[in-house]
Design a protein around this motif. Structure first.
Motif, PDB file in Angstrom:
ATOM      1  N   LYS A   1      -4.547  12.105  10.268  1.00 14.34           N
ATOM      2  CA  LYS A   1      -4.763  12.355   8.848  1.00 14.34           C
ATOM      3  C   LYS A   1      -3.486  11.973   8.124  1.00 14.34           C
ATOM      4  CE  LYS A   1      -3.384  17.199   8.720  1.00 14.34           C
ATOM      5  NZ  LYS A   1      -3.776  18.531   8.312  1.00 14.34           N
ATOM      6  N   GLY A   2      -3.505  12.017   6.808  1.00 16.25           N
ATOM      7  CA  GLY A   2      -2.337  11.643   6.024  1.00 16.25           C
ATOM      8  C   GLY A   2      -2.342  10.169   5.682  1.00 16.25           C
TER       9      GLY A   2
ATOM     10  N   MET B   1       4.754  -5.686  16.493  1.00 18.93           N
ATOM     11  CA  MET B   1       3.755  -4.639  16.306  1.00 18.93           C
ATOM     12  C   MET B   1       4.460  -3.321  16.018  1.00 18.93           C
ATOM     13  SD  MET B   1       0.943  -3.158  19.004  1.00 18.93           S
ATOM     14  CE  MET B   1       2.146  -2.230  19.921  1.00 18.93           C
ATOM     15  N   PHE B   2       3.832  -2.488  15.193  1.00 17.55           N
ATOM     16  CA  PHE B   2       4.308  -1.134  14.921  1.00 17.55           C
ATOM     17  C   PHE B   2       3.202  -0.177  15.352  1.00 17.55           C
ATOM     18  CE2 PHE B   2       4.649   2.582  12.121  1.00 17.55           C
ATOM     19  CZ  PHE B   2       5.958   2.958  12.361  1.00 17.55           C
ATOM     20  N   ASN B   3       3.515   0.677  16.318  1.00 18.77           N
ATOM     21  CA  ASN B   3       2.538   1.612  16.864  1.00 18.77           C
ATOM     22  C   ASN B   3       2.710   2.945  16.140  1.00 18.77           C
ATOM     23  OD1 ASN B   3       0.733   3.019  18.409  1.00 18.77           O
ATOM     24  ND2 ASN B   3       1.720   2.582  20.351  1.00 18.77           N
ATOM     25  N   CYS B   4       1.661   3.387  15.480  1.00 14.96           N
ATOM     26  CA  CYS B   4       1.712   4.616  14.683  1.00 14.96           C
ATOM     27  C   CYS B   4       0.678   5.593  15.243  1.00 14.96           C
ATOM     28  CB  CYS B   4       1.393   4.264  13.233  1.00 14.96           C
ATOM     29  SG  CYS B   4       1.547   5.600  12.076  1.00 14.96           S
ATOM     30  N   SER B   5       0.616   5.687  16.555  1.00 10.55           N
ATOM     31  CA  SER B   5      -0.540   6.358  17.136  1.00 10.55           C
ATOM     32  C   SER B   5      -0.255   7.732  17.705  1.00 10.55           C
ATOM     33  CB  SER B   5      -1.138   5.495  18.239  1.00 10.55           C
ATOM     34  OG  SER B   5      -0.284   5.463  19.347  1.00 10.55           O
ATOM     35  N   ALA B   6      -1.299   8.511  17.684  1.00 12.51           N
ATOM     36  CA  ALA B   6      -1.390   9.755  18.436  1.00 12.51           C
ATOM     37  C   ALA B   6      -2.629   9.536  19.306  1.00 12.51           C
ATOM     38  CB  ALA B   6      -1.577  10.945  17.506  1.00 12.51           C
ATOM     39  N   ASN B   7      -2.415   8.962  20.476  1.00 12.59           N
ATOM     40  CA  ASN B   7      -3.542   8.576  21.331  1.00 12.59           C
ATOM     41  C   ASN B   7      -4.506   9.724  21.545  1.00 12.59           C
ATOM     42  OD1 ASN B   7      -2.638   5.966  21.607  1.00 12.59           O
ATOM     43  ND2 ASN B   7      -1.486   6.393  23.441  1.00 12.59           N
ATOM     44  N   ASN B   8      -5.779   9.409  21.445  1.00  9.72           N
ATOM     45  CA  ASN B   8      -6.887  10.324  21.683  1.00  9.72           C
ATOM     46  C   ASN B   8      -7.094  11.362  20.591  1.00  9.72           C
ATOM     47  OD1 ASN B   8      -7.464   9.091  24.203  1.00  9.72           O
ATOM     48  ND2 ASN B   8      -5.824  10.280  25.127  1.00  9.72           N
TER      49      ASN B   8
ATOM     50  N   GLU C   1       0.869  -1.183   0.000  1.00  9.93           N
ATOM     51  CA  GLU C   1       0.000   0.000   0.000  1.00  9.93           C
ATOM     52  C   GLU C   1       0.902   1.228   0.000  1.00  9.93           C
ATOM     53  OE1 GLU C   1      -3.336   0.421   0.133  1.00  9.93           O
ATOM     54  OE2 GLU C   1      -3.985  -1.655   0.372  1.00  9.93           O
ATOM     55  N   ASP C   2       0.946   1.940  -1.119  1.00 12.25           N
ATOM     56  CA  ASP C   2       1.779   3.138  -1.189  1.00 12.25           C
ATOM     57  C   ASP C   2       1.204   4.301  -0.397  1.00 12.25           C
ATOM     58  OD1 ASP C   2       3.730   1.956  -2.813  1.00 12.25           O
ATOM     59  OD2 ASP C   2       2.573   2.402  -4.616  1.00 12.25           O
ATOM     60  N   ASN C   3      -0.121   4.323  -0.236  1.00 12.20           N
ATOM     61  CA  ASN C   3      -0.793   5.423   0.453  1.00 12.20           C
ATOM     62  C   ASN C   3      -1.897   4.901   1.362  1.00 12.20           C
ATOM     63  OD1 ASN C   3       0.454   7.885  -0.714  1.00 12.20           O
ATOM     64  ND2 ASN C   3      -0.293   6.972  -2.620  1.00 12.20           N
ATOM     65  N   TYR C   4      -1.537   4.076   2.339  1.00 13.38           N
ATOM     66  CA  TYR C   4      -2.532   3.570   3.289  1.00 13.38           C
ATOM     67  C   TYR C   4      -2.998   4.747   4.141  1.00 13.38           C
ATOM     68  CZ  TYR C   4      -4.751   1.066   7.086  1.00 13.38           C
ATOM     69  OH  TYR C   4      -5.659   0.633   8.016  1.00 13.38           O
ATOM     70  N   THR C   5      -4.276   5.047   4.099  1.00 12.10           N
ATOM     71  CA  THR C   5      -4.786   6.241   4.767  1.00 12.10           C
ATOM     72  C   THR C   5      -4.900   6.066   6.280  1.00 12.10           C
ATOM     73  OG1 THR C   5      -6.509   7.925   4.794  1.00 12.10           O
ATOM     74  CG2 THR C   5      -7.236   5.649   4.453  1.00 12.10           C
ATOM     75  N   LEU C   6      -4.527   7.116   6.986  1.00  4.69           N
ATOM     76  CA  LEU C   6      -4.692   7.173   8.440  1.00  4.69           C
ATOM     77  C   LEU C   6      -5.873   8.066   8.810  1.00  4.69           C
ATOM     78  CD1 LEU C   6      -0.956   7.586   9.494  1.00  4.69           C
ATOM     79  CD2 LEU C   6      -2.330   5.498   9.512  1.00  4.69           C
ATOM     80  N   LYS C   7      -6.524   8.653   7.808  1.00  7.49           N
ATOM     81  CA  LYS C   7      -7.602   9.615   8.036  1.00  7.49           C
ATOM     82  C   LYS C   7      -8.682   9.041   8.956  1.00  7.49           C
ATOM     83  CE  LYS C   7     -10.966  12.556   5.808  1.00  7.49           C
ATOM     84  NZ  LYS C   7     -11.586  12.971   4.547  1.00  7.49           N
ATOM     85  N   GLY C   8      -8.939   9.748  10.039  1.00  5.63           N
ATOM     86  CA  GLY C   8      -9.988   9.365  10.973  1.00  5.63           C
ATOM     87  C   GLY C   8      -9.616   8.262  11.954  1.00  5.63           C
ATOM     88  N   LYS C   9      -8.434   7.693  11.816  1.00  9.40           N
ATOM     89  CA  LYS C   9      -8.034   6.603  12.709  1.00  9.40           C
ATOM     90  C   LYS C   9      -7.425   7.184  13.990  1.00  9.40           C
ATOM     91  CE  LYS C   9      -7.203   3.139   9.129  1.00  9.40           C
ATOM     92  NZ  LYS C   9      -7.758   3.808   7.961  1.00  9.40           N
TER      93      LYS C   9
END
Length: 97
Positions: free
Chosen positions: A72-73, A61-68, A28-36
């Protein structure tokens, strides 16, 4: 403290979160994070995968989070043949009236 305030605001304005997952088996070249919210990527396959240029070994596991916070992006996920990554995340929704 911030978490408590966010929960109170969500309750007062009628929002709730739901948990969801996506299964990724191809690059996936552009897996969306929008709304996650708080996306976590689990390598469930038998080969290494690359997420945001980080090698994630099978079972890791790879954590890509901004909790709460809703994100986007997008990011790139490089998946070899036979790879499998599961992304688990939360999303914010207006409660049904």
């Amino acid at each position: 403290m911030l978490s408590t305030i966010q929960h109170m605001v969500a309750f007062l304005f009628g929002y709730q979160t739901t948990v969801s997952s996506d299964t990724i088996t191809v690059t996936e070249d552009n897996y969306t994070l929008k709304g996650k919210i708080a996306p976590r990527f689990h390598n469930e396959g038998n080969t290494d995968v690359s997420i945001l240029n980080v090698t994630v070994k099978p079972g890791e596991m790879f954590n890509c989070s901004a909790n709460n916070f809703s994100m986007k992006g997008s990011i790139n996920i490089i998946m070899p043949d036979g790879g499998k990554v599961v992304c688990i995340y939360n999303s914010l929704h207006k409660k049904d009236c």
